[in-house]
Design a protein around this motif. Structure first.
Motif, PDB file in Angstrom:
ATOM      1  N   GLY A 135       0.806  -1.218   0.000  1.00 29.72           N
ATOM      2  CA  GLY A 135       0.000   0.000   0.000  1.00 29.72           C
ATOM      3  C   GLY A 135       0.835   1.262   0.000  1.00 29.72           C
ATOM      4  N   VAL A 136       1.840   1.310   0.880  1.00 31.54           N
ATOM      5  CA  VAL A 136       2.688   2.510   0.946  1.00 31.54           C
ATOM      6  C   VAL A 136       3.503   2.672  -0.331  1.00 31.54           C
ATOM      7  CG1 VAL A 136       4.629   3.568   2.159  1.00 31.54           C
ATOM      8  CG2 VAL A 136       2.779   2.528   3.462  1.00 31.54           C
ATOM      9  N   ALA A 137       4.060   1.580  -0.844  1.00 33.53           N
ATOM     10  CA  ALA A 137       4.847   1.661  -2.072  1.00 33.53           C
ATOM     11  C   ALA A 137       3.993   2.130  -3.247  1.00 33.53           C
ATOM     12  CB  ALA A 137       5.474   0.307  -2.386  1.00 33.53           C
ATOM     13  N   THR A 138       2.794   1.593  -3.361  1.00 28.85           N
ATOM     14  CA  THR A 138       1.903   2.011  -4.441  1.00 28.85           C
ATOM     15  C   THR A 138       1.521   3.474  -4.297  1.00 28.85           C
ATOM     16  OG1 THR A 138       1.000  -0.228  -4.598  1.00 28.85           O
ATOM     17  CG2 THR A 138      -0.298   1.545  -5.571  1.00 28.85           C
ATOM     18  N   GLY A 139       1.241   3.907  -3.076  1.00 19.13           N
ATOM     19  CA  GLY A 139       0.877   5.303  -2.857  1.00 19.13           C
ATOM     20  C   GLY A 139       2.002   6.263  -3.188  1.00 19.13           C
ATOM     21  N   ILE A 140       3.243   5.876  -2.870  1.00 19.42           N
ATOM     22  CA  ILE A 140       4.388   6.743  -3.164  1.00 19.42           C
ATOM     23  C   ILE A 140       4.569   6.903  -4.674  1.00 19.42           C
ATOM     24  CG2 ILE A 140       6.897   6.924  -3.022  1.00 19.42           C
ATOM     25  CD1 ILE A 140       6.736   5.541  -0.307  1.00 19.42           C
ATOM     26  N   VAL A 141       4.561   5.792  -5.389  1.00 19.94           N
ATOM     27  CA  VAL A 141       4.746   5.848  -6.845  1.00 19.94           C
ATOM     28  C   VAL A 141       3.610   6.619  -7.500  1.00 19.94           C
ATOM     29  CG1 VAL A 141       4.983   4.481  -8.946  1.00 19.94           C
ATOM     30  CG2 VAL A 141       6.056   3.700  -6.827  1.00 19.94           C
ATOM     31  N   SER A 142       2.386   6.417  -7.053  1.00 18.97           N
ATOM     32  CA  SER A 142       1.250   7.136  -7.628  1.00 18.97           C
ATOM     33  C   SER A 142       1.359   8.638  -7.371  1.00 18.97           C
ATOM     34  CB  SER A 142      -0.060   6.607  -7.040  1.00 18.97           C
ATOM     35  OG  SER A 142      -0.272   5.263  -7.400  1.00 18.97           O
ATOM     36  N   ALA A 143       1.852   9.016  -6.178  1.00 21.26           N
ATOM     37  CA  ALA A 143       1.993  10.438  -5.865  1.00 21.26           C
ATOM     38  C   ALA A 143       3.116  11.084  -6.670  1.00 21.26           C
ATOM     39  CB  ALA A 143       2.251  10.615  -4.372  1.00 21.26           C
ATOM     40  N   LEU A 144       4.185  10.329  -6.923  1.00 20.09           N
ATOM     41  CA  LEU A 144       5.294  10.890  -7.702  1.00 20.09           C
ATOM     42  C   LEU A 144       4.970  10.958  -9.190  1.00 20.09           C
ATOM     43  CD1 LEU A 144       8.331   9.141  -5.961  1.00 20.09           C
ATOM     44  CD2 LEU A 144       7.468  11.460  -5.613  1.00 20.09           C
ATOM     45  N   LYS A 145       3.998  10.149  -9.634  1.00 19.94           N
ATOM     46  CA  LYS A 145       3.585  10.172 -11.042  1.00 19.94           C
ATOM     47  C   LYS A 145       2.074  10.343 -11.122  1.00 19.94           C
ATOM     48  CE  LYS A 145       7.365   7.130 -12.492  1.00 19.94           C
ATOM     49  NZ  LYS A 145       7.737   5.855 -13.163  1.00 19.94           N
ATOM     50  N   PRO A 146       1.572  11.516 -10.688  1.00 17.31           N
ATOM     51  CA  PRO A 146       0.117  11.698 -10.686  1.00 17.31           C
ATOM     52  C   PRO A 146      -0.455  11.736 -12.098  1.00 17.31           C
ATOM     53  CG  PRO A 146       1.238  13.757 -10.175  1.00 17.31           C
ATOM     54  CD  PRO A 146       2.297  12.693 -10.217  1.00 17.31           C
ATOM     55  N   ARG A 223      -0.890   8.216  -0.944  1.00 15.93           N
ATOM     56  CA  ARG A 223      -0.881   9.078  -2.122  1.00 15.93           C
ATOM     57  C   ARG A 223      -1.343  10.488  -1.765  1.00 15.93           C
ATOM     58  NH1 ARG A 223      -4.406  10.946  -6.002  1.00 15.93           N
ATOM     59  NH2 ARG A 223      -3.561  11.113  -8.143  1.00 15.93           N
ATOM     60  N   ALA A 224      -2.438  10.583  -1.017  1.00 20.36           N
ATOM     61  CA  ALA A 224      -2.943  11.907  -0.633  1.00 20.36           C
ATOM     62  C   ALA A 224      -1.931  12.657   0.236  1.00 20.36           C
ATOM     63  CB  ALA A 224      -4.271  11.761   0.100  1.00 20.36           C
ATOM     64  N   GLY A 225      -1.317  11.939   1.190  1.00 20.34           N
ATOM     65  CA  GLY A 225      -0.331  12.586   2.048  1.00 20.34           C
ATOM     66  C   GLY A 225       0.908  13.024   1.295  1.00 20.34           C
ATOM     67  N   MET A 226       1.381  12.190   0.376  1.00 20.82           N
ATOM     68  CA  MET A 226       2.568  12.542  -0.400  1.00 20.82           C
ATOM     69  C   MET A 226       2.304  13.701  -1.343  1.00 20.82           C
ATOM     70  SD  MET A 226       5.320  10.787   0.296  1.00 20.82           S
ATOM     71  CE  MET A 226       6.270  10.970  -1.213  1.00 20.82           C
ATOM     72  N   LEU A 227       1.141  13.739  -1.974  1.00 17.44           N
ATOM     73  CA  LEU A 227       0.813  14.851  -2.861  1.00 17.44           C
ATOM     74  C   LEU A 227       0.801  16.177  -2.099  1.00 17.44           C
ATOM     75  CD1 LEU A 227      -2.013  13.362  -5.128  1.00 17.44           C
ATOM     76  CD2 LEU A 227       0.299  14.005  -5.814  1.00 17.44           C
ATOM     77  N   GLU A 228       0.266  16.149  -0.897  1.00 12.43           N
ATOM     78  CA  GLU A 228       0.230  17.372  -0.095  1.00 12.43           C
ATOM     79  C   GLU A 228       1.622  17.760   0.382  1.00 12.43           C
ATOM     80  OE1 GLU A 228      -1.868  19.071   4.015  1.00 12.43           O
ATOM     81  OE2 GLU A 228      -2.323  17.050   3.273  1.00 12.43           O
ATOM     82  N   ARG A 255       8.579  10.933   5.219  1.00  7.34           N
ATOM     83  CA  ARG A 255       8.587  10.982   6.688  1.00  7.34           C
ATOM     84  C   ARG A 255       7.428  11.812   7.221  1.00  7.34           C
ATOM     85  NH1 ARG A 255      13.916  12.331  10.400  1.00  7.34           N
ATOM     86  NH2 ARG A 255      13.011  11.685  12.402  1.00  7.34           N
ATOM     87  N   ALA A 256       7.119  12.912   6.544  1.00  3.63           N
ATOM     88  CA  ALA A 256       5.989  13.735   6.985  1.00  3.63           C
ATOM     89  C   ALA A 256       4.657  13.101   6.633  1.00  3.63           C
ATOM     90  CB  ALA A 256       6.096  15.120   6.351  1.00  3.63           C
ATOM     91  N   ALA A 257       4.612  12.375   5.521  1.00  7.67           N
ATOM     92  CA  ALA A 257       3.351  11.766   5.083  1.00  7.67           C
ATOM     93  C   ALA A 257       3.013  10.504   5.859  1.00  7.67           C
ATOM     94  CB  ALA A 257       3.421  11.457   3.588  1.00  7.67           C
ATOM     95  N   LEU A 258       3.964   9.941   6.600  1.00 14.14           N
ATOM     96  CA  LEU A 258       3.732   8.683   7.298  1.00 14.14           C
ATOM     97  C   LEU A 258       2.930   8.827   8.586  1.00 14.14           C
ATOM     98  CD1 LEU A 258       7.004   6.557   7.002  1.00 14.14           C
ATOM     99  CD2 LEU A 258       4.770   6.099   6.011  1.00 14.14           C
ATOM    100  N   THR A 259       2.784  10.043   9.104  1.00 15.22           N
ATOM    101  CA  THR A 259       2.099  10.225  10.386  1.00 15.22           C
ATOM    102  C   THR A 259       0.673   9.686  10.370  1.00 15.22           C
ATOM    103  OG1 THR A 259       3.459  12.159  10.888  1.00 15.22           O
ATOM    104  CG2 THR A 259       1.439  11.895  12.141  1.00 15.22           C
ATOM    105  N   PRO A 260      -0.179  10.065   9.408  1.00 19.76           N
ATOM    106  CA  PRO A 260      -1.532   9.461   9.404  1.00 19.76           C
ATOM    107  C   PRO A 260      -1.523   7.970   9.114  1.00 19.76           C
ATOM    108  CG  PRO A 260      -1.177  10.788   7.425  1.00 19.76           C
ATOM    109  CD  PRO A 260      -0.023  11.060   8.335  1.00 19.76           C
TER     110      PRO A 260
END
Length: 336
Positions: A135-146, A223-228, A255-260
């Motif tokens: 989940g985290v890996a998919t969210g990171i890649v999706s946020a870096l390539k929106p 993804r939402a956290g990384m985009l923000e 690191r900042a997006a991991l809090t939620p």
């Protein structure tokens, strides 16, 4: 940092006491408020069609005729020092920790729970590793390539994962991989110490069915956290200083997006450790969830009470770990 840890541990202990009081009130105070008498409550601890003498003996021996605060004190004392019940000529001992004694099958609740905990622990932890990594890996890649092809496909699959319940995906996996194509047939829980390979082989389908649901949630949340986070000023400053993109993403953005993510992970893992009822029923795993379902079906109050206390402990413990992880992820939390 040390003071922060002490405060969180103290708060967890207080919360456990509060949870024990609320649990006791649910099972013993609310029935009284609803009009249930001590005789009716004692009748739940004996078999069908009990005699008045048997009900009176249970009421006296279990202390249902005593004030509620005395009953609660005996309840807490039993958890830390055990309890003894007098039925017939021979007393019944409930050893430490006394999570209750089932008078319907004459067994202590805690040893029965300890037999089930490894099954639920294996199911929850294995699925948690899968959904957290994927989940985290998919969210990171999706946020870096929106809005890329990968992002659209990944979010589409995530939407399907959120929409499909575990009892559907679990039954589908069993139908395909156990019945139609018997790649993973004859699924039975095997202890890790007996055969690690069979342990993993027989749990892979339950892991996937659970991880498919949760990884979808974690992918969208990450993804939402990384985009923000990646649009913040300090990210642009880090790039302007010449930091490599990998360090910008991992040390500052992630690191900042991991809090939620940490917050919801602690809650989800704690709930699953308290019993993954649907998954255990679908795959016929005799874990804590199946134990709870059977206790409810039998109307066995001590078992239900024991499962409730165990689930509460896992949730409080996981939230304590989350609080401690906050201090590692975000140093500003240590000052709060």
């Amino acid at each position: 940092m040390f003071a922060y840890i002490i405060r969180r541990i103290f708060a967890a202990v207080v919360l456990l006491l509060v949870v024990s009081a609320v649990t006791f009130a649910i099972f013993f105070l609310l029935p009284r408020i609803a009009g249930e008498t001590a005789d009716q409550l004692a009748a739940q601890y004996v078999g069908k069609n009990p005699s008045p003498d048997a009900i009176a003996a249970v009421k006296k021996n279990l202390g249902f005729d005593q004030p509620l605060y005395t009953q609660y004190w005996n309840f807490i004392k039993g958890l830390v020092s055990g309890a003894e019940y007098k039925f017939g000529p021979d007393p019944v001992t409930c050893h430490v920790p006394c999570f209750g004694y089932s008078f319907k099958n004459h067994l202590e609740v805690w040893p029965e729970l300890t037999k089930r905990v490894p099954i639920t622990l294996s199911l929850a932890v294995g699925a948690a590793v899968l959904w957290l990594v994927s989940g985290v890996a998919t969210g990171i890649v999706s946020a870096l390539k929106p809005r890329s092809v990968f992002d659209r496909i990944a979010m589409g699959i995530s939407l399907a994962g959120v929409s499909l319940p575990v009892f559907f995906t679990g039954a589908l996996l069993l139908t395909v991989f156990s019945y139609e194509w018997p790649i993973l047939d004859n699924l039975q829980y095997v202890d890790f110490s007996d055969d690690p390979l069979m342990w993993a082989r027989n749990l892979i389908l339950p892991w996937i069915s659970l991880a498919f649901l949760y990884s979808a949630l974690y992918a969208r949340l990450t993804r939402a956290g990384m985009l923000e986070t990646m649009s913040e000023d300090y990210i642009r400053t880090a790039r302007a200083k010449g930091l490599a993109e990998r360090k910008v993403v991992t040390r500052h953005g992630l690191r900042a997006a991991l809090t939620p993510v940490i917050t919801i992970f602690g809650m989800d893992l704690g709930l699953l450790l308290g019993g993954a009822l649907i998954t255990e029923q679908v795959f016929s795993l005799q874990g804590v969830g199946a134990f709870a379902v059977q206790a409810i079906s039998d109307n066995d109050l001590p078992k239900i009470l024991g499962v409730t206390l165990l689930a509460a402990f896992f949730i409080v413990a996981c939230n304590l770990v989350v609080d401690l992880l906050y201090a590692l992820v975000d140093p500003r939390v240590r000052l709060s």
